[in-house]
Design a protein around this motif. Structure first.
Motif, mmCIF file in Angstrom:
data_model
loop_
_atom_site.group_PDB
_atom_site.id
_atom_site.type_symbol
_atom_site.label_atom_id
_atom_site.label_comp_id
_atom_site.label_asym_id
_atom_site.label_seq_id
_atom_site.Cartn_x
_atom_site.Cartn_y
_atom_site.Cartn_z
ATOM 1 N N ASN A 246 0.819 -1.220 0.000
ATOM 2 C CA ASN A 246 0.000 0.000 0.000
ATOM 3 C C ASN A 246 0.854 1.272 0.000
ATOM 4 O O ASN A 246 0.315 2.378 0.014
ATOM 5 C CB ASN A 246 -0.961 0.021 1.196
ATOM 6 C CG ASN A 246 -2.121 -0.924 1.013
ATOM 7 O OD1 ASN A 246 -2.406 -1.737 1.890
ATOM 8 N ND2 ASN A 246 -2.788 -0.855 -0.135
ATOM 9 N N VAL B 293 -5.731 2.498 -2.015
ATOM 10 C CA VAL B 293 -7.079 1.941 -2.191
ATOM 11 C C VAL B 293 -8.106 2.779 -1.423
ATOM 12 O O VAL B 293 -7.767 3.407 -0.420
ATOM 13 C CB VAL B 293 -7.140 0.451 -1.733
ATOM 14 C CG1 VAL B 293 -6.294 -0.423 -2.621
ATOM 15 C CG2 VAL B 293 -6.735 0.283 -0.292
ATOM 16 N N THR C 154 -16.088 -2.861 1.669
ATOM 17 C CA THR C 154 -14.647 -2.821 1.981
ATOM 18 C C THR C 154 -14.373 -3.605 3.265
ATOM 19 O O THR C 154 -13.393 -4.354 3.354
ATOM 20 C CB THR C 154 -14.177 -1.354 2.153
ATOM 21 O OG1 THR C 154 -14.616 -0.615 1.013
ATOM 22 C CG2 THR C 154 -12.678 -1.258 2.259
ATOM 23 N N ASN D 210 0.332 -6.736 -7.155
ATOM 24 C CA ASN D 210 -0.250 -5.390 -6.963
ATOM 25 C C ASN D 210 0.710 -4.292 -7.422
ATOM 26 O O ASN D 210 0.315 -3.339 -8.103
ATOM 27 C CB ASN D 210 -0.606 -5.161 -5.490
ATOM 28 C CG ASN D 210 -1.746 -6.064 -5.040
ATOM 29 O OD1 ASN D 210 -2.455 -6.621 -5.861
ATOM 30 N ND2 ASN D 210 -1.900 -6.234 -3.721
ATOM 31 N N ILE E 299 -9.472 -2.189 -8.845
ATOM 32 C CA ILE E 299 -9.534 -2.119 -7.376
ATOM 33 C C ILE E 299 -10.988 -2.014 -6.918
ATOM 34 O O ILE E 299 -11.425 -2.717 -5.999
ATOM 35 C CB ILE E 299 -8.689 -0.927 -6.841
ATOM 36 C CG1 ILE E 299 -7.202 -1.175 -7.113
ATOM 37 C CG2 ILE E 299 -8.922 -0.712 -5.348
ATOM 38 C CD1 ILE E 299 -6.287 0.013 -6.831
#
Ligand code: NAP
Length: 290
Positions: free
Chosen positions: A143, A148, A221, A264, A280
Motif C-alpha cells: 500500500n 485503495v 470494503t 499489486n 480495485i
C-alpha cells in the motif's frame, strides 16, 4: 531451525504481535540481542516466554517523545560502548474511513504513528547505529505503492515511508549505514481485526450524511478486509526478509514480500490509473451507484 551466531543488537518497534513479534523471535533464534519494543509490561513478559533470555522487552511508544528518548537511553546503557546492528521500524496502525468525513485528528494519529514516530525513533537510535554501522529496516507495505479507497490514511503513511526510506538511504550512504524497506502484501496478523474495530469506531461517530453516502461502499470494503486478513501469509515470512536486510552483504533497498504484493505493485506500475481504479473498485465490490 536457524543456526546461532552472535550478530549484535537490534531494536524492533511494535514487537507485541504480528510481524514485530515474529521478527523478534526469529532474530533472537539467529543469535541477535533483541530489544523488543512493547507498550505494556505484560506483552514484554509474554514475548520473553517465547525467546531466549537475551531478549529484552523495551517500553516504547513511538508517539511519545519521552518514551523514545528513555528507550534509546536504556539501550545505550545496556550496550555500553557497543553500537546497534539494526533498527526495525515496524510499529503501525491502520486508520480507515471515507476521506470526505474522516476526522482530521484520526489522519493525524495515523501519520504520527506510522510516519513521524518512525523518524523520531530513527533519530533517537542513529547515534547507536553509527557506532556499529548498523542498518535501518522500515516496514512499509504494498500500500506504499498502491492506494485503495477508504484506506487513504494508511496508504498515505506507507507512501510517505517509501519517500523517507529513499531519502534516508542516500543521506546515510557516506557512512555505510544501509536503509531498506520491506513491502509485504497481506499478512495474517492482529492488525486486521484491530483496524476493523478502529474503523467501526470512527464510522459510528460520522454524521448521518456520511452513512447515507458511503454505507454500501464501506460495508463492502469491511467484508473484503475481513476475508483478506484471514487468508494472508504468516508473519514469519516477513521476518525472513527482515533478517536478510540485516545480514546480507548487500541488502536490497526494497523487499517485496508475497505474491499478492508482487502482483499489486506490478499492476500499479504498468496499468493506466483509470484501469487500475476499475480493477480495485471491482475487487472491493464497491457499488457503482451508492
Ligand atoms: N499485516 C499486514 O497485512 C501488513 C501488510 C503490510 C505491512 N504491514 C505493516 O507491518 C507492521 C506491523 O503490523 P502487523 O500486521 O504485525 O500488526 P500488529 O500485529 O497489529 O502489530 C502492530 C504493532 O505495532 C504496535 N504499535 C501500535 N501503535 C504503537 C505505538 N504508538 N507505539 C509503539 N508501538 C505501537 C502494536 O503494539 P500494541 O499491541 O501495543 O498496540 C503492535 O505491536 C505495520 O507497520 C503494518 O503497517 C502489515
Amino acid at each position: 531451525m536457524a543456526s546461532k551466531q552472535n550478530f549484535g543488537a537490534v531494536v524492533i518497534t511494535g514487537a507485541s504481535s504480528g510481524i514485530g513479534e515474529a521478527s523478534a523471535i526469529y532474530l533472537d533464534k539467529l543469535g541477535y540481542q533483541v530489544f523488543a519494543g512493547v507498550r505494556r509490561d505484560a506483552d514484554g513478559e509474554q514475548l520473553r516466554r517465547k525467546t531466549s533470555v537475551r531478549l529484552t522487552p523495551l517500553l516504547l511508544d513511538v508517539r511519545d517523545e519521552a518514551s523514545i528518548i528513555a528507550a534509546a537511553n536504556t539501550v545505550s546503557a545496556a550496550l555500553n560502548t557497543v553500537g546497534l546492528a539494526g533498527l526495525v521500524n515496524n510499529a503501525g496502525i491502520v486508520v480507515a474511513g471515507p476521506l470526505e468525513f474522516l476526522p482530521v485528528a484520526e489522519l493525524r494519529k495515523q501519520l504520527e504513528v506510522n510516519v513521524i514516530g518512525q523518524i523520531a525513533v530513527t533519530q533517537a537510535f542513529l547515534p547507536l547505529l553509527r557506532k556499529a554501522q548498523g542498518r535501518v529496516i522500515n516496514i512499509g507495505s504494498d500500500n506504499g505503492k498502491v492506494s485503495v479507497p477508504f484506506l487513504g490514511p494508511y496508504c498515505a503513511s506507507k507512501f510517505a515511508m517509501e519517500a523517507l526510506t529513499d531519502a534516508l538511504r542516500m543521506e546515510l550512504q557516506p557512512w555505510g549505514i544501509e536503509v531498506s524497506i520491506i513491502e509485504p502484501g497481506t499478512v495474517t496478523t492482529p492488525i486486521w481485526d484491530k483496524s476493523i474495530t478502529l474503523a467501526d469506531d470512527i464510522w459510528n461517530k460520522l454524521p448521518p450524511q456520511a452513512h447515507k453516502l458511503y454505507s454500501a461502499a464501506v460495508d463492502a470494503t469491511r467484508n473484503t478486509a475481513n476475508k483478506l486478513g484471514k487468508n494472508g501469509f504468516p508473519a514469519e515470512v516477513v521476518a525472513l526478509a527482515v533478517a536478510h536486510a540485516l545480514t546480507a552483504k548487500k541488502p536490497k533497498t526494497r523487499y517485496v514480500v508475497g505474491l499478492d504484493a508482487q502482483i499489486n505493485i506490478w499492476l500499479a506500475k504498468i496499468l493506466p490509473d483509470r484501469l487500475l481504479d476499475k480493477l480495485i473498485i471491482q475487487y472491493l465490490g464497491l457499488p457503482k451507484n451508492p
